[in-house]
Design a protein around this motif. Structure first.
Motif, mmCIF file in Angstrom:
data_model
loop_
_atom_site.group_PDB
_atom_site.id
_atom_site.type_symbol
_atom_site.label_atom_id
_atom_site.label_comp_id
_atom_site.label_asym_id
_atom_site.label_seq_id
_atom_site.Cartn_x
_atom_site.Cartn_y
_atom_site.Cartn_z
ATOM 1 N N UNK A 122 -43.181 -26.100 -4.875
ATOM 2 C CA UNK A 122 -43.793 -26.685 -6.068
ATOM 3 C C UNK A 122 -42.758 -26.903 -7.174
ATOM 4 N N UNK A 123 -41.906 -25.909 -7.420
ATOM 5 C CA UNK A 123 -40.906 -26.030 -8.481
ATOM 6 C C UNK A 123 -39.771 -26.964 -8.086
ATOM 7 N N UNK A 124 -39.484 -27.049 -6.806
ATOM 8 C CA UNK A 124 -38.403 -27.907 -6.337
ATOM 9 C C UNK A 124 -38.792 -29.382 -6.390
ATOM 10 N N UNK A 125 -40.015 -29.686 -5.982
ATOM 11 C CA UNK A 125 -40.435 -31.087 -5.852
ATOM 12 C C UNK A 125 -40.783 -31.741 -7.187
ATOM 13 N N UNK A 126 -41.390 -31.006 -8.097
ATOM 14 C CA UNK A 126 -41.724 -31.489 -9.455
ATOM 15 C C UNK A 126 -42.860 -32.515 -9.514
ATOM 16 N N UNK A 127 -42.951 -33.412 -8.506
ATOM 17 C CA UNK A 127 -43.916 -34.513 -8.611
ATOM 18 C C UNK A 127 -45.093 -34.370 -7.656
ATOM 19 N N UNK A 186 -48.995 -34.204 -1.568
ATOM 20 C CA UNK A 186 -49.963 -33.117 -1.583
ATOM 21 C C UNK A 186 -49.348 -31.914 -0.882
ATOM 22 N N UNK A 187 -49.410 -30.768 -1.523
ATOM 23 C CA UNK A 187 -48.880 -29.535 -0.936
ATOM 24 C C UNK A 187 -50.034 -28.740 -0.327
ATOM 25 N N UNK A 188 -49.962 -28.536 0.984
ATOM 26 C CA UNK A 188 -50.978 -27.782 1.708
ATOM 27 C C UNK A 188 -50.426 -26.388 2.018
ATOM 28 N N UNK A 189 -51.118 -25.368 1.538
ATOM 29 C CA UNK A 189 -50.627 -23.988 1.670
ATOM 30 C C UNK A 189 -51.641 -23.152 2.448
ATOM 31 N N UNK A 190 -51.250 -22.717 3.641
ATOM 32 C CA UNK A 190 -52.120 -21.903 4.489
ATOM 33 C C UNK A 190 -51.243 -21.183 5.498
ATOM 34 N N UNK A 240 -55.351 -35.416 8.662
ATOM 35 C CA UNK A 240 -56.366 -36.234 7.987
ATOM 36 C C UNK A 240 -55.813 -36.862 6.706
ATOM 37 N N UNK A 241 -54.960 -36.132 5.985
ATOM 38 C CA UNK A 241 -54.385 -36.671 4.745
ATOM 39 C C UNK A 241 -53.371 -37.780 5.035
ATOM 40 N N UNK A 242 -52.571 -37.581 6.069
ATOM 41 C CA UNK A 242 -51.559 -38.585 6.437
ATOM 42 C C UNK A 242 -52.237 -39.899 6.816
ATOM 43 N N UNK A 243 -53.388 -39.810 7.472
ATOM 44 C CA UNK A 243 -54.131 -41.027 7.847
ATOM 45 C C UNK A 243 -54.539 -41.823 6.618
ATOM 46 N N UNK A 244 -54.709 -41.120 5.488
ATOM 47 C CA UNK A 244 -55.076 -41.796 4.240
ATOM 48 C C UNK A 244 -53.848 -42.135 3.401
ATOM 49 N N UNK A 245 -52.684 -42.077 4.040
ATOM 50 C CA UNK A 245 -51.426 -42.516 3.432
ATOM 51 C C UNK A 245 -50.899 -41.593 2.341
ATOM 52 N N UNK A 246 -51.207 -40.298 2.453
ATOM 53 C CA UNK A 246 -50.611 -39.317 1.550
ATOM 54 C C UNK A 246 -49.355 -38.742 2.204
ATOM 55 N N UNK A 247 -48.406 -38.325 1.377
ATOM 56 C CA UNK A 247 -47.269 -37.559 1.871
ATOM 57 C C UNK A 247 -47.647 -36.084 1.765
ATOM 58 N N UNK A 248 -47.494 -35.349 2.860
ATOM 59 C CA UNK A 248 -47.945 -33.963 2.895
ATOM 60 C C UNK A 248 -46.770 -33.003 3.061
ATOM 61 N N UNK A 249 -46.712 -32.017 2.173
ATOM 62 C CA UNK A 249 -45.747 -30.933 2.278
ATOM 63 C C UNK A 249 -46.514 -29.675 2.675
ATOM 64 N N UNK A 297 -50.930 -22.216 10.896
ATOM 65 C CA UNK A 297 -50.305 -23.516 11.165
ATOM 66 C C UNK A 297 -51.318 -24.520 11.708
ATOM 67 N N UNK A 298 -52.294 -24.025 12.481
ATOM 68 C CA UNK A 298 -53.316 -24.921 13.025
ATOM 69 C C UNK A 298 -54.141 -25.564 11.918
ATOM 70 N N UNK A 299 -54.469 -24.767 10.901
ATOM 71 C CA UNK A 299 -55.238 -25.289 9.769
ATOM 72 C C UNK A 299 -54.401 -26.291 8.970
ATOM 73 N N UNK A 300 -53.125 -25.980 8.754
ATOM 74 C CA UNK A 300 -52.253 -26.911 8.024
ATOM 75 C C UNK A 300 -52.165 -28.249 8.756
ATOM 76 N N UNK A 301 -52.019 -28.192 10.071
ATOM 77 C CA UNK A 301 -51.902 -29.427 10.862
ATOM 78 C C UNK A 301 -53.182 -30.253 10.772
ATOM 79 N N UNK A 302 -54.338 -29.578 10.856
ATOM 80 C CA UNK A 302 -55.619 -30.279 10.768
ATOM 81 C C UNK A 302 -55.735 -31.037 9.446
ATOM 82 N N UNK A 303 -55.453 -30.327 8.348
ATOM 83 C CA UNK A 303 -55.551 -30.947 7.016
ATOM 84 C C UNK A 303 -54.498 -32.041 6.861
ATOM 85 N N UNK A 304 -53.263 -31.753 7.288
ATOM 86 C CA UNK A 304 -52.181 -32.730 7.168
ATOM 87 C C UNK A 304 -52.512 -34.027 7.902
#
Length: 226
Positions: free
Chosen positions: A43-48, A6-10, A22-31, A13-20
């Motif tokens: 987005x173009x580099x990662x492709x997936x 999941x790509x989090x764009x904000x 919570x997502x990491x706790x649910x076993x998502x990989x966060x960029x 930095x405090x908002x990105x960390x908050x969202x990241x």
């Protein structure tokens, strides 16, 4: 099993960390990206990348600009975050192909629940791979729609909405029922969300848009004219 990205764009930095967190706790990989240009580079580099969470107000490129460019190349689900409560912002987001719209401040738990709901829908294995009716062909495996042989670019929600209409051909569907099935959670909005999506969907499928009949005071019915 490989983690979904999941790509989090904000730009905060405090908002990105908050969202990241919570997502990491649910076993998502966060960029993460701090502005629109960096977001597109990742987005173009990662492709997936499985889903984007985009803030509206950002330096270099705002969220609308990022969304517009991504939609030219991909139907990846997009959740838009904004500090504004203006209804016109929400409608603009849906017109650009945003799948969800969440106003700040928001509950991170609700955000994660909506992320999971979207990903369940987008990664769900469907028994019926291809459906065809009235010149419309829906390939659920490829997530692709053609109308009279011409490929039509639909957002994730537009694709789900058309699929739901086709699956329930000839059945009158209330707006509440459409929200429950297509959005897959208790939606605290109003009917204009569906009406906006239907208007855009009708426009994209051209003359076939006439198959989506409005039932005044209730909802819609998909019916192919003989």
């Amino acid at each position: 099993m490989e983690k979904l990205k999941i790509l989090v764009v904000d730009d905060e930095s405090r908002m990105r960390k908050l969202v990241r967190d919570f997502l990491v706790r649910q076993d998502f990989e966060v960029l993460e990206a701090g502005d629109g240009e960096e977001a597109l580079d990742i987005f173009y580099k990662e492709k997936d990348i499985a889903l984007l969470i985009l803030d509206v107000m950002m330096p270099k490129m705002n969220g609308w600009e990022v969304c517009r460019e991504v939609r030219e190349n991909s139907t990846v689900p997009i959740i838009m975050l904004t500090a504004k409560g203006d209804e016109s912002d929400e409608l603009q987001g849906f017109e650009l192909g945003v799948d969800e719209y969440i106003a700040k401040p928001f509950s991170p738990k609700i955000l994660v629940a909506r992320v999971e709901a979207i990903l369940r829908r987008s990664n769900k294995k469907l028994t019926e791979q291809v459906e065809e009716v009235g010149g419309i062909v829906i390939d659920k495996t490829a997530h692709q729609v053609t109308v009279d042989g011409k490929k039509i670019e639909l957002s994730y929600k537009e694709f789900e909405l058309l699929s739901y209409f086709v699956e329930n051909e000839g059945i009158a569907l209330s707006r509440e029922k459409i929200l429950n099935h297509v959005w897959n959670y208790d939606y605290f909005g109003d009917a204009r969300t569906i009406d906006t999506h239907v208007k855009k969907l009708r426009s994209k499928i051209g003359e076939k848009g006439e198959y989506i009949k409005t039932i005044w005071g209730m909802g819609y019915k998909f019916e192919v004219d003989e």
